[in-house]
Scaffold this active site. Structure first.
Site, mmCIF file in Angstrom:
data_model
loop_
_atom_site.group_PDB
_atom_site.id
_atom_site.type_symbol
_atom_site.label_atom_id
_atom_site.label_comp_id
_atom_site.label_asym_id
_atom_site.label_seq_id
_atom_site.Cartn_x
_atom_site.Cartn_y
_atom_site.Cartn_z
ATOM 1 N N LYS A 47 -9.723 71.304 24.867
ATOM 2 C CA LYS A 47 -10.258 70.006 25.275
ATOM 3 C C LYS A 47 -10.281 69.038 24.092
ATOM 4 O O LYS A 47 -9.932 67.868 24.224
ATOM 5 C CB LYS A 47 -11.683 70.164 25.840
ATOM 6 C CG LYS A 47 -11.737 70.702 27.228
ATOM 7 C CD LYS A 47 -11.176 69.741 28.240
ATOM 8 C CE LYS A 47 -10.523 70.436 29.407
ATOM 9 N NZ LYS A 47 -9.322 71.176 29.135
ATOM 10 N N GLU A 103 -6.719 67.953 23.272
ATOM 11 C CA GLU A 103 -6.109 67.120 24.306
ATOM 12 C C GLU A 103 -6.519 65.654 24.193
ATOM 13 O O GLU A 103 -5.673 64.763 24.337
ATOM 14 C CB GLU A 103 -6.506 67.634 25.699
ATOM 15 C CG GLU A 103 -5.777 68.880 26.144
ATOM 16 C CD GLU A 103 -6.219 69.319 27.524
ATOM 17 O OE1 GLU A 103 -5.352 69.615 28.353
ATOM 18 O OE2 GLU A 103 -7.444 69.361 27.776
ATOM 19 N N ARG A 145 -1.677 60.797 35.849
ATOM 20 C CA ARG A 145 -0.620 61.788 35.686
ATOM 21 C C ARG A 145 -0.003 61.734 34.299
ATOM 22 O O ARG A 145 0.705 62.647 33.896
ATOM 23 C CB ARG A 145 0.463 61.582 36.755
ATOM 24 C CG ARG A 145 -0.017 61.848 38.160
ATOM 25 C CD ARG A 145 1.032 61.471 39.184
ATOM 26 N NE ARG A 145 2.167 62.358 39.176
ATOM 27 C CZ ARG A 145 2.325 63.410 39.974
ATOM 28 N NH1 ARG A 145 1.366 63.725 40.824
ATOM 29 N NH2 ARG A 145 3.406 64.151 39.928
ATOM 30 N N CYS A 154 5.733 62.439 36.181
ATOM 31 C CA CYS A 154 6.005 61.049 36.553
ATOM 32 C C CYS A 154 5.363 60.708 37.892
ATOM 33 O O CYS A 154 5.202 61.562 38.753
ATOM 34 C CB CYS A 154 7.509 60.820 36.630
ATOM 35 S SG CYS A 154 8.396 61.246 35.111
ATOM 36 N N GLU A 194 -10.884 77.218 25.484
ATOM 37 C CA GLU A 194 -10.953 76.015 26.317
ATOM 38 C C GLU A 194 -11.611 74.870 25.553
ATOM 39 O O GLU A 194 -11.171 73.713 25.667
ATOM 40 C CB GLU A 194 -11.737 76.327 27.599
ATOM 41 C CG GLU A 194 -11.959 75.146 28.525
ATOM 42 C CD GLU A 194 -10.693 74.522 29.086
ATOM 43 O OE1 GLU A 194 -10.792 73.434 29.679
ATOM 44 O OE2 GLU A 194 -9.596 75.109 28.925
ATOM 45 N N LYS A 252 -1.082 65.026 34.091
ATOM 46 C CA LYS A 252 -2.050 65.787 34.869
ATOM 47 C C LYS A 252 -1.404 67.000 35.530
ATOM 48 O O LYS A 252 -1.964 68.087 35.538
ATOM 49 C CB LYS A 252 -2.681 64.886 35.932
ATOM 50 C CG LYS A 252 -3.775 65.573 36.758
ATOM 51 C CD LYS A 252 -4.945 65.959 35.899
ATOM 52 C CE LYS A 252 -6.053 66.603 36.697
ATOM 53 N NZ LYS A 252 -7.104 67.150 35.832
ATOM 54 N N HIS A 281 -9.962 88.440 9.658
ATOM 55 C CA HIS A 281 -8.605 88.970 9.564
ATOM 56 C C HIS A 281 -7.574 87.867 9.309
ATOM 57 O O HIS A 281 -6.394 88.028 9.664
ATOM 58 C CB HIS A 281 -8.257 89.749 10.829
ATOM 59 C CG HIS A 281 -9.102 90.962 11.015
ATOM 60 N ND1 HIS A 281 -8.921 92.125 10.291
ATOM 61 C CD2 HIS A 281 -10.169 91.198 11.821
ATOM 62 C CE1 HIS A 281 -9.818 93.024 10.651
ATOM 63 N NE2 HIS A 281 -10.596 92.480 11.585
ATOM 64 N N ASN A 338 10.957 62.056 39.870
ATOM 65 C CA ASN A 338 10.047 62.964 39.191
ATOM 66 C C ASN A 338 10.759 64.309 39.150
ATOM 67 O O ASN A 338 11.106 64.855 40.189
ATOM 68 C CB ASN A 338 8.725 63.093 39.948
ATOM 69 C CG ASN A 338 7.774 64.074 39.284
ATOM 70 O OD1 ASN A 338 7.908 64.383 38.109
ATOM 71 N ND2 ASN A 338 6.803 64.575 40.049
#
Length: 630
Positions: free
Chosen positions: A507, A510, A27, A2, A503, A625, A526, A100
């Site tokens: 990305k 997200e 954020r 927040c 990563e 964030k 596998h 927050n």
């Protein structure tokens, strides 16, 4: 998580609060609101969704208040609806609070307050706070012996709260006081000319002032038109000195880029240069009688490091996986990487002479900080060989991490606005490479000639990243059109590039909301290979080195199942060109350093797919964030 802003001064508070909230949009949030005091009354305006909705509701009100608090909420307790949006008020609509964090004992407090006749209108934990302050204020005024009754009431209330929280508080009965509180969640005070600010992160204030004071845990600040007073939770007045930020407000603007994320992808050559300039000896050669790296760490740091454990979350965890590889391969130190959220509740057995590294871009990640605190406390009770040695790797040297860790490495990335980390990831990698090289030199685990080869290639990386940026973006933007409706992606890599596969998948998840998974390339057969068909693209990272041929072979297995193959490969590699349907070429580089290059096309791919789908790249849904609550 927040976002909090507060203002007291001579200007229109609502305009300044909205401006500050806009700077905190990165954020992540799902509702917003402000509270002001005017003509002896508390005025609250709240709205679900984006700040524009709040702006629209405020447009016709014209409340000329000069004191107020604002908030962007990321839902924890209660759905993202207007009645759960902050600021929350007490039953009498006299006290307003923005928070927050999380109040862990809010149920018990709410039940006690209900028994005293208080009523509640939301499902949030925050609403207990203004009512608890109202109850404490009634007690203080009945006693009649407090010089500062509002501060005293807040002090008594916060001493009853359990959890991690930052608060900004107003009362219509005290229209010249703005109270800020910190306990395990960040909040800072800004000093202007006849005006004062508070915010959960300094970008909210940097356009108005660069003179700030960061509150410590267990501190309460009282802001009035005359100045700022700081107290601890025991009520004792403290002497504090503000500092001056060296940020330029222009740096937090988009500077012509469509999104902050795209701007930050393009900032990576400069970020890598900054990290290398900070830590790499520019004149070093194998003939030099010194380490190629200067981390500005005392000699005591290097004593007795037999093992390393890394705790981190999200993208920082992926950086830790790369860090593990280089620390083990260069410095020959056994290294483990843990999710901080798991380590907190199932820590590894204590081992002697262990360095614990906490990696957090913001320096405020709740799970990482708690994991480090726990490790510090449990080791402090043991004998000397088990004593805590904590290193923090962060982008914010003024953060809570700085108060927990014994030593710090600054990643020098500059402020990152986009929720999906890009330049801060590469900056963390540079910190790990520099740490590994320094330890390797001191432990004599790598020949000087080999060190010189690595250092030489490190110096070339910024220019190589620039070449990828110049050549790749337009092609990847066109390629992204073909995946606008794709539902699933697979990313594969081996060795030091397996973390880059993770990563790349993160990305894409997200910001594009496409299901994506990263796997070690050798593990596809596998189980995960069962997922493959013509509708599931596979992105393979195949760079020359120990596992190059192996990754190409794994990619061929995917191709045999009709998967479309996208290869992050060295430029002009004919073997790779025969295997892959689409190529995202990068300059050929030492395999050990390749993650710093291979991650760039994957950032572009995620960005352009998300942009093509018309999504909010900088503020993806449900994400924040800085995750400052558990």
């Amino acid at each position: 998580m927040c976002g909090i802003v507060g203002y007291i001064g001579t200007q229109a508070a609502s305009d300044i609060l909205l401006e500050g909230l806009q700077k905190l949009e990165y954020r992540g949030y799902d509702s917003a609101g402000i509270a002001t005091i005017w003509d002896g009354k508390l005025h609250r305006v709240r709205a679900k969704g984006k700040l524009q909705n709040l702006h629209d509701k405020l447009e016709g009100l014209h409340i000329p208040a000069t004191i107020g608090i604002g908030h962007t909420r990321w839902a924890t307790h209660g759905k993202p609806e207007e009645h759960n949006a902050h600021p929350h008020a007490d039953m009498a609509e006299q006290i307003a609070v923005v928070q927050n964090g999380i109040i862990e004992n809010y149920r018990e407090l709410r039940d006690d307050l209900k028994a005293k006749g208080y009523t509640f209108r939301s499902e949030t934990d925050t609403e207990v706070i203004p009512n608890l302050i109202a109850e404490c204020l009634q007690q203080v005024n009945t006693e009649g012996n407090a010089a500062l009754p509002f501060v005293e009431a807040v002090r008594r209330a916060v001493n009853q709260l359990q959890g991690a929280f930052a608060l900004a508080i107003l009362s219509a009965a005290y229209p010249d006081e703005l109270i800020a509180v910190r306990q395990q969640a960040p909040i800072s005070i800004g000093f202007g000319q006849g005006e004062f600010f508070c915010a959960s992160d300094t970008p909210a204030m940097v356009a108005r002032t660069r003179t700030v004071l960061t509150l410590e845990n267990g501190e309460i600040a009282r802001l009035t038109p005359l100045g700022v007073e700081v107290y601890n939770f025991a009520g004792e007045r403290l002497r504090k000195a503000p500092r001056t930020l060296n940020w330029n407000p222009i740096l937090v603007e988009k500077q012509g880029f469509k999104h902050f994320m795209l701007k930050e992808i393009y900032e990576q050559p400069g970020v890598v240069r900054a990290g290398l300039e900070a830590y790499l000896d520019s004149d070093w050669t194998a003939a030099s009688n010194r380490s190629p790296i200067h981390l500005n760490l005392p000699d005591a740091f290097y004593d007795d490091i037999d093992q390393i454990q890394i705790v981190a979350c999200g993208t920082s965890w992926h950086a830790g996986l790369v860090g593990k590889h280089v620390l083990e391969q260069l410095a020959e130190i056994p290294t483990q990487v843990h999710y901080a959220s798991e380590f907190r509740y199932a820590p590894t057995p204590l081992t002697p002479h262990t360095l614990t590294i906490g990696v957090t871009q913001s320096g405020e990640t709740a799970d990482t900080l708690s994991a480090l605190e726990m490790e510090k406390h449990r080791r402090a009770e043991m004998d000397r060989k088990f004593q805590p040695k904590l290193l923090g790797i962060t982008n914010r040297m003024d953060s809570t991490l700085a108060h927990i860790a014994d030593y710090l490495l600054n990643t020098h990335a500059g402020i990152e606005i986009g929720v999906a980390a890009t330049k801060t990831f590469t900056a963390q990698l540079i910190a790990f490479y520099c740490l590994a090289l320094d330890l390797a030199y001191r432990r004599r685990t790598v020949a000087l000639e080999r060190l010189e080869q690595i250092v030489t290639e490190l110096r070339q990386l910024p220019a190589q990243i620039e070449s990828i940026l110049e050549v790749q973006e337009r092609y990847i933007e066109q390629l992204a059109h073909e995946f606008e409706d794709t539902q699933d992606f697979i990313f594969i890599g081996r060795g030091i590039n397996f973390p880059i596969a993770l990563e790349g998948a993160l990305k894409l998840k997200e910001i594009s909301y496409i299901h994506a998974e990263g796997y070690p390339a050798g593990e596809m057969k596998h189980g995960p290979i069962a997922l493959l068909d013509a509708k599931v693209p596979v992105v393979a990272i195949a760079m020359p080195g120990l596992v190059f041929e192996k990754v190409l072979s794994n990619a061929q297995e995917a191709k045999a199942r009709d998967a479309r193959l996208i290869g992050v490969t060295p430029m002009d590699d004919h073997e790779a060109a025969e295997v892959f349907d689409d190529l995202l070429p990068v300059p050929e580089v030492e395999e050990l350093l390749s993650p710093l290059l291979t991650v760039i096309p994957l950032q572009f791919l995620a960005y352009h797919i998300a942009a093509r789908r018309g999504l909010d790249v900088d503020q993806p849904r449900n994400l924040a964030k800085s995750v400052t609550v558990e």
